[in-house]
Design a protein around this motif. Structure first.
Motif, PDB file in Angstrom:
ATOM      1  N   GLY A  10      33.011  41.900  50.349  1.00  0.00           N
ATOM      2  CA  GLY A  10      32.756  42.750  49.196  1.00  0.00           C
ATOM      3  C   GLY A  10      32.541  41.929  47.934  1.00  0.00           C
ATOM      4  O   GLY A  10      32.488  40.698  47.961  1.00  0.00           O
ATOM      5  N   THR A  11      32.442  42.632  46.822  1.00  0.00           N
ATOM      6  CA  THR A  11      32.380  41.946  45.527  1.00  0.00           C
ATOM      7  C   THR A  11      33.765  41.362  45.236  1.00  0.00           C
ATOM      8  O   THR A  11      34.734  41.655  45.939  1.00  0.00           O
ATOM      9  CB  THR A  11      31.996  42.935  44.406  1.00  0.00           C
ATOM     10  OG1 THR A  11      33.051  43.895  44.274  1.00  0.00           O
ATOM     11  CG2 THR A  11      30.680  43.626  44.694  1.00  0.00           C
ATOM     12  N   ASP A  12      33.866  40.574  44.175  1.00  0.00           N
ATOM     13  CA  ASP A  12      35.163  39.984  43.840  1.00  0.00           C
ATOM     14  C   ASP A  12      36.220  41.053  43.604  1.00  0.00           C
ATOM     15  O   ASP A  12      37.348  40.936  44.070  1.00  0.00           O
ATOM     16  CB  ASP A  12      35.046  39.075  42.614  1.00  0.00           C
ATOM     17  CG  ASP A  12      34.411  37.732  42.948  1.00  0.00           C
ATOM     18  OD1 ASP A  12      34.340  37.384  44.144  1.00  0.00           O
ATOM     19  OD2 ASP A  12      33.996  37.028  42.006  1.00  0.00           O
TER      20      ASP A  12
ATOM     21  N   GLN B  56      36.213  44.176  44.758  1.00  0.00           N
ATOM     22  CA  GLN B  56      36.505  44.858  46.024  1.00  0.00           C
ATOM     23  C   GLN B  56      37.396  44.004  46.913  1.00  0.00           C
ATOM     24  O   GLN B  56      38.295  44.530  47.579  1.00  0.00           O
ATOM     25  CB  GLN B  56      35.208  45.194  46.753  1.00  0.00           C
ATOM     26  CG  GLN B  56      34.407  46.295  46.103  1.00  0.00           C
ATOM     27  CD  GLN B  56      33.045  46.469  46.738  1.00  0.00           C
ATOM     28  OE1 GLN B  56      32.482  45.531  47.312  1.00  0.00           O
ATOM     29  NE2 GLN B  56      32.499  47.665  46.631  1.00  0.00           N
ATOM     30  N   LYS B  57      37.148  42.712  46.932  1.00  0.00           N
ATOM     31  CA  LYS B  57      37.994  41.815  47.729  1.00  0.00           C
ATOM     32  C   LYS B  57      39.439  41.871  47.257  1.00  0.00           C
ATOM     33  O   LYS B  57      40.359  41.969  48.059  1.00  0.00           O
ATOM     34  CB  LYS B  57      37.479  40.373  47.654  1.00  0.00           C
ATOM     35  CG  LYS B  57      36.213  40.131  48.434  1.00  0.00           C
ATOM     36  CD  LYS B  57      35.764  38.691  48.275  1.00  0.00           C
ATOM     37  CE  LYS B  57      34.460  38.443  49.017  1.00  0.00           C
ATOM     38  NZ  LYS B  57      33.997  37.060  48.862  1.00  0.00           N
TER      39      LYS B  57
ATOM     40  N   GLN C 264      42.708  37.109  43.601  1.00  0.00           N
ATOM     41  CA  GLN C 264      42.537  37.216  45.056  1.00  0.00           C
ATOM     42  C   GLN C 264      43.543  36.326  45.781  1.00  0.00           C
ATOM     43  O   GLN C 264      44.110  36.724  46.803  1.00  0.00           O
ATOM     44  CB  GLN C 264      41.118  36.831  45.455  1.00  0.00           C
ATOM     45  CG  GLN C 264      40.070  37.819  45.019  1.00  0.00           C
ATOM     46  CD  GLN C 264      38.657  37.277  45.176  1.00  0.00           C
ATOM     47  OE1 GLN C 264      38.457  36.114  45.514  1.00  0.00           O
ATOM     48  NE2 GLN C 264      37.677  38.125  44.929  1.00  0.00           N
TER      49      GLN C 264
END
Length: 163
Positions: free
Chosen positions: A82-84, A86-87, A127
């Protein structure tokens, strides 16, 4: 921020549970959480694992029953590609789901350990933090996941984050 979080959970509830099935609720969630006094206390944690927690109730519902595998697989796919944002959100949701022993097995079976190790190694600061928390939750009281995390190369990035 809250509105974005609500939209995320609504989207995930619609798309992650496409096969149908009930919500499930969080009535079975049991965690070991550090309490304000510093001791570990088994039972329901009021902030993340209690039956009254709306956010965890949604996460728990995605991890249960016939529809749970689709929800967990969706989160693993977002953590992987996913995008940053979403991750990071998917990693946080996987961490919340990992409070439940059945979900720990489902996350590992869905291939969730490798993307979490990768995010702990090469993700953004947020993250890395959530991936480390998710890996801790997956490894807690689960020897198979501990071995799987070690085989995926997860020990070195976790030690580096601890420093």
């Amino acid at each position: 921020r809250r509105a974005a979080s609500r939209r995320w959970w609504r989207w995930l509830a619609r798309h992650g549970r496409a096969e149908g099935g009930g919500r499930g609720g969080a009535e079975g969630a049991r965690c070991q959480r550090r309490q304000p006094g510093g001791d570990r206390k088994g039972g329901r944690h009021p902030a993340t694992c209690g039956a009254g927690s709306r956010r965890h109730g949604r996460a728990e519902a995605l991890g249960r029953g016939g529809s749970g595998v689709g929800g967990i697989a969706t989160l693993v796919a977002l953590a992987r590609g996913g995008t940053d944002g979403q991750k990071q959100s998917a990693t946080g949701a996987l961490r919340n789901l990992a409070c439940n022993a059945d979900n720990k097995v489902a996350i590992a079976t869905a291939g969730g350990i490798a993307p979490l190790v990768e995010l702990a190694r090469n993700g953004t600061d947020g993250q890395k933090e959530w991936a480390a928390r998710a890996l801790w939750s997956l490894a807690y009281n689960n020897a198979e996941n501990q071995v799987a995390i070690a085989k995926a190369g997860g020990i070195a990035p976790l030690v580096a984050l601890a420093r």
